[in-house]
Design a protein around this motif. Sequence first.
Motif, PDB file in Angstrom:
ATOM      1  N   ALA A 252      40.276  41.988  42.383  1.00  0.00           N
ATOM      2  CA  ALA A 252      40.820  40.640  42.543  1.00  0.00           C
ATOM      3  C   ALA A 252      39.941  39.646  41.802  1.00  0.00           C
ATOM      4  O   ALA A 252      38.730  39.838  41.683  1.00  0.00           O
ATOM      5  N   GLY A 253      40.566  38.559  41.312  1.00  0.00           N
ATOM      6  CA  GLY A 253      39.787  37.497  40.699  1.00  0.00           C
ATOM      7  C   GLY A 253      39.028  36.714  41.749  1.00  0.00           C
ATOM      8  O   GLY A 253      37.805  36.557  41.671  1.00  0.00           O
ATOM      9  N   ILE A 254      39.752  36.207  42.761  1.00  0.00           N
ATOM     10  CA  ILE A 254      39.151  35.483  43.881  1.00  0.00           C
ATOM     11  C   ILE A 254      39.748  36.041  45.158  1.00  0.00           C
ATOM     12  O   ILE A 254      40.963  36.160  45.281  1.00  0.00           O
ATOM     13  N   TRP A 255      38.900  36.382  46.104  1.00  0.00           N
ATOM     14  CA  TRP A 255      39.338  36.870  47.412  1.00  0.00           C
ATOM     15  C   TRP A 255      38.519  36.146  48.472  1.00  0.00           C
ATOM     16  O   TRP A 255      37.309  36.288  48.537  1.00  0.00           O
ATOM     17  N   THR A 256      39.170  35.336  49.294  1.00  0.00           N
ATOM     18  CA  THR A 256      38.419  34.588  50.285  1.00  0.00           C
ATOM     19  C   THR A 256      39.141  34.548  51.623  1.00  0.00           C
ATOM     20  O   THR A 256      40.359  34.360  51.674  1.00  0.00           O
ATOM     21  N   THR A 257      38.384  34.749  52.678  1.00  0.00           N
ATOM     22  CA  THR A 257      38.865  34.546  54.034  1.00  0.00           C
ATOM     23  C   THR A 257      38.098  33.393  54.676  1.00  0.00           C
ATOM     24  O   THR A 257      38.001  33.300  55.894  1.00  0.00           O
TER      25      THR A 257
END
Length: 507
Positions: A252-257
């Motif tokens: 993934a390029g950006i993965w945020t929780t």
Amino acid sequence: MLMQKSFLFAFLSAGFSCSQPKAEPGEINPISDDTGDVDSSIDPVAVSLDIGPCEGGTWGEIAQPSTTLHVAGEQADHQLDERLKTTGSPTHPFRHFAELLVFLSESNTSDATHIGLWPGQFALASDTLDILASRGLGLTACGPAETSLVPQTDTDAPILRITTAAPVQLQGLQLASNAIAPIIQIDGAADVSLSALTLVGGPLTRLIEASDTASLSISGSVLSGGHTGIWTTGGATSLKIVDSLITGSTMAGIWTTGGATSLQDVQVTHITGLPGLAEAVGGWGVMVSNGSFDGKGLLIDGAQGVGLFTGATTVTLSDIQVRNIATNAADTHGRGIHISGVLYESTSVEISDAVIEDVADAGLFIRNASSVSISNISINNVAPGLAPEADPAGDEETETVVTTGDGIVIVQRGWTTEHMDPTLVNVELTGSNHFSAIARAAIIVDASVLNLEMPEAMDAGLSVDGYSIYSQHCAILNWLDGDPGHSADTGAYDALPLSFDDEDMGL
């Protein structure tokens, strides 16, 4: 080096043995060039506040050279003669970083704001930024084309690890690693600012990983390769990215929780998928799972499975482009944007001035979102995808290729027919909206409410009298500019099959 570091830690924990007057608020005192040199025949380094050590005789990303403690790199003309005393001034830079550490352990640095690295390659201890931040010092350099950090050892450890509650600044460097460990690992920090960086990673490297960090901001940077460009987690984590490129990641390029995400003028390109035993897996563009999400000037170009997924409860997207999203290894998905809400919980979404093109399955898929406002959207070239189709005899799902390929899908899921309430999912479509080269339906409204103005163009494979808006499972259409009488109701028992939702996507 180890003895110097140990001494420095002991010194910092014990407190300073002496102090010097600090600058008054608003004043900046330049680092002194008074070295006490006794041999005036020996020339210091030919650098000044007017002529810097960086390319073109500039100071590059070192924005405050007068209050920076300078460390020379590999260039011979930047090395101070061994007979002269180093002070960290432009004319008397430290010969190497270990020399700086000794100076920090012995001197008051109240007038300094940054440590400046000159052109060259440096191998620093992973906790360097914590040490500098404890003294109120940021780390900056000429720029990523001239100055780089490399792992200090061959072990699988981050190049830099940040855990301090003090503000951290890192600017103007290149960092590269093929290790599995993140290049920059941030854990429980308070305020981290990264700017003008170039990060390059191997296929299993998380370039930046942040957990439970109050504020992480990234600007003017390029993140290339890696398993994930940026990965953050923890409800208190705030992520802000401005004017940056993330490219060539695998998973993934950006993965945020994290709790809050802001992407301004960010490009995410060529997310490839991670090679698996049979086919590539992952390959998602941007995944924002929780909290609030603000995206403006966002470009996602080239991903697999989904360009942008958001499960945030408050979403504002404007001036956004999503294109060239391929289906995954199972030939499913490939959709542009997926909006996911939770039934009976509030989800507020605003999308304006959006372009989605060259995707598959669905351009925009909206699931269980209580309130969505869309204006000025253009969806072009949506190809078919593979969708599950119920077997009338055994009600078993079989992987049958059906012509999904829809522009906008609005769906409520998690209900039974007897208890369905379409008003739980409300979408409004206004402004100038265009659908072209859509494989199946321009719009499908399933067990939801759509308030809309007639789109200006609807070029779709499935249509009634030239119109391609379908309602099913008791969906409600409210025409804001007068009922044209051309929408089609597919009925509660003969609905168009829809593709998977996020529970099937492994998100």
